[in-house]
Design a protein around this motif. Sequence first.
Motif, short mmCIF file in Angstrom:
data_model
loop_
_atom_site.label_atom_id
_atom_site.label_comp_id
_atom_site.label_asym_id
_atom_site.label_seq_id
_atom_site.Cartn_x
_atom_site.Cartn_y
_atom_site.Cartn_z
N ARG A 251 0.79 -1.34 0.06
CA ARG A 251 -0.17 0.13 -0.11
C ARG A 251 0.88 1.32 0.11
NH1 ARG A 251 -3.40 -3.10 3.51
NH2 ARG A 251 -2.35 -2.25 5.30
N GLU A 252 1.89 1.35 0.85
CA GLU A 252 2.91 2.45 0.79
C GLU A 252 3.48 2.38 -0.46
OE1 GLU A 252 5.78 2.11 4.03
OE2 GLU A 252 4.33 1.71 5.48
N LEU A 253 4.01 1.64 -1.24
CA LEU A 253 4.58 1.56 -2.78
C LEU A 253 3.55 1.96 -3.51
CD1 LEU A 253 6.89 1.51 -4.43
CD2 LEU A 253 6.33 -1.26 -4.43
N ILE A 254 2.23 1.86 -3.28
CA ILE A 254 1.36 2.05 -4.40
C ILE A 254 0.95 3.65 -4.17
CG2 ILE A 254 -1.29 1.94 -5.00
CD1 ILE A 254 0.78 -0.18 -6.17
N ASN A 255 0.66 3.99 -2.84
CA ASN A 255 0.55 5.47 -2.53
C ASN A 255 1.60 6.31 -3.32
OD1 ASN A 255 -1.83 4.73 -1.18
ND2 ASN A 255 -0.92 4.70 0.82
N CYS A 256 2.87 5.79 -2.78
CA CYS A 256 4.13 6.65 -3.51
C CYS A 256 3.71 6.89 -4.75
CB CYS A 256 5.29 6.03 -2.96
SG CYS A 256 6.71 6.81 -3.78
N THR A 257 3.63 5.78 -5.65
CA THR A 257 3.55 5.72 -7.04
C THR A 257 2.55 6.86 -7.69
OG1 THR A 257 4.35 3.34 -7.26
CG2 THR A 257 3.16 4.47 -9.26
N TYR A 258 1.44 6.73 -6.89
CA TYR A 258 0.17 7.25 -7.38
C TYR A 258 0.30 8.79 -6.84
CZ TYR A 258 -2.10 3.78 -9.86
OH TYR A 258 -2.59 2.64 -10.56
N LEU A 259 0.95 9.11 -5.87
CA LEU A 259 1.21 10.62 -5.44
C LEU A 259 1.96 11.17 -6.41
CD1 LEU A 259 1.68 10.51 -1.64
CD2 LEU A 259 -0.19 11.39 -2.94
N ASN A 260 2.78 10.31 -7.19
CA ASN A 260 3.95 11.23 -8.30
C ASN A 260 3.19 11.03 -9.68
OD1 ASN A 260 6.06 11.95 -6.59
ND2 ASN A 260 6.23 9.79 -6.03
N ALA A 261 1.90 10.36 -9.79
CA ALA A 261 1.42 10.41 -11.07
C ALA A 261 0.07 11.31 -11.10
CB ALA A 261 1.08 8.87 -11.43
N ASP A 262 -0.60 11.53 -12.31
CA ASP A 262 -1.91 11.97 -12.46
C ASP A 262 -2.71 11.33 -13.32
OD1 ASP A 262 -1.08 12.71 -15.10
OD2 ASP A 262 -0.64 14.74 -14.57
N ILE A 263 -3.91 11.58 -13.47
CA ILE A 263 -4.80 10.81 -14.36
C ILE A 263 -4.29 10.54 -15.75
CG2 ILE A 263 -6.39 12.42 -15.11
CD1 ILE A 263 -7.56 9.32 -13.77
N ASP A 264 -3.39 11.35 -16.34
CA ASP A 264 -3.19 11.12 -17.66
C ASP A 264 -1.79 10.65 -17.85
OD1 ASP A 264 -5.38 12.36 -18.38
OD2 ASP A 264 -4.72 14.41 -18.46
N THR A 265 -1.01 10.06 -16.68
CA THR A 265 0.11 9.64 -16.83
C THR A 265 0.11 8.00 -17.77
OG1 THR A 265 0.75 10.16 -14.81
CG2 THR A 265 2.12 8.46 -15.60
N PRO A 266 1.09 8.00 -18.74
CA PRO A 266 1.11 6.73 -19.51
C PRO A 266 1.46 5.58 -18.79
CG PRO A 266 2.14 8.73 -20.56
CD PRO A 266 1.83 9.07 -19.42
N GLU A 267 1.08 4.57 -19.21
CA GLU A 267 1.60 3.27 -18.38
C GLU A 267 2.95 3.10 -18.35
OE1 GLU A 267 0.70 -1.68 -19.05
OE2 GLU A 267 0.45 -0.34 -20.45
N GLN A 268 4.04 3.13 -19.22
CA GLN A 268 5.27 3.41 -19.13
C GLN A 268 5.84 4.29 -18.23
OE1 GLN A 268 7.06 3.45 -22.74
NE2 GLN A 268 6.64 1.17 -23.24
N ASP A 269 5.28 5.30 -18.05
CA ASP A 269 5.84 6.46 -17.00
C ASP A 269 5.47 6.03 -15.77
OD1 ASP A 269 6.77 7.89 -19.04
OD2 ASP A 269 5.27 9.10 -19.03
N LEU A 270 4.18 5.38 -15.55
CA LEU A 270 3.57 4.91 -14.11
C LEU A 270 4.46 3.89 -13.63
CD1 LEU A 270 1.45 5.47 -12.26
CD2 LEU A 270 0.14 3.56 -13.25
N LEU A 271 4.90 2.86 -14.56
CA LEU A 271 6.03 1.79 -14.08
C LEU A 271 7.03 2.38 -13.69
CD1 LEU A 271 4.43 -0.92 -16.76
CD2 LEU A 271 4.42 -0.89 -14.17
N LYS A 272 7.67 3.37 -14.44
CA LYS A 272 8.97 3.96 -14.19
C LYS A 272 8.98 4.56 -12.65
CE LYS A 272 10.56 5.13 -18.63
NZ LYS A 272 10.97 6.04 -19.57
N THR A 273 7.79 5.28 -12.61
CA THR A 273 7.51 5.94 -11.29
C THR A 273 7.64 4.77 -10.15
OG1 THR A 273 6.55 7.75 -12.29
CG2 THR A 273 6.03 7.52 -9.96
#
Length: 140
Positions: free
Chosen positions: A30-52
């Motif tokens: 949950r902490e890892l997912i929270n960190c990831t989604y705090l650094n992304a927005d609704i339009d973030t592409p899949e590859q950028d989200l996985l990099k984050t």
Amino acid sequence: MKSLTKTPIDLLDDLYSIAYWMTGSEVQSRELINCTYLNADIDTPEQDLLKTFRSCYVDRFGQQTELCLNEKSCKSAGRLARTIKNRAADIKLSVLISEISGLKHREISEILEKPVDTIRTWLFWGRKLLVYDDILKASA
């Protein structure tokens, strides 16, 4: 055949599964997912989200390895420890992304910024190590 573009919301279940495999803990996942989604927005592409996701994992949950023999070796060993930690995390992440998200070798290569041949090698050995060896298990 046109591939579907996944939004960050569409990827939430896959990312949580990957996070759980990477950390072995619901709380840390949950902490890892929270960190990831705090650094992304609704339009973030899949590859950028996985990099984050990868960046958050390495920053928060990578191995805390000390390979120091003396103060002088500690400085260079810190760099070596980071390299080992990042390599183990990347191998494990490449296997999980491939198996859970179903991304192709080229897409994984772009996310991890490594050559496709390296990704193929990591997938081959990573699948074996993930099941039979403690090296990648220890990195979680």
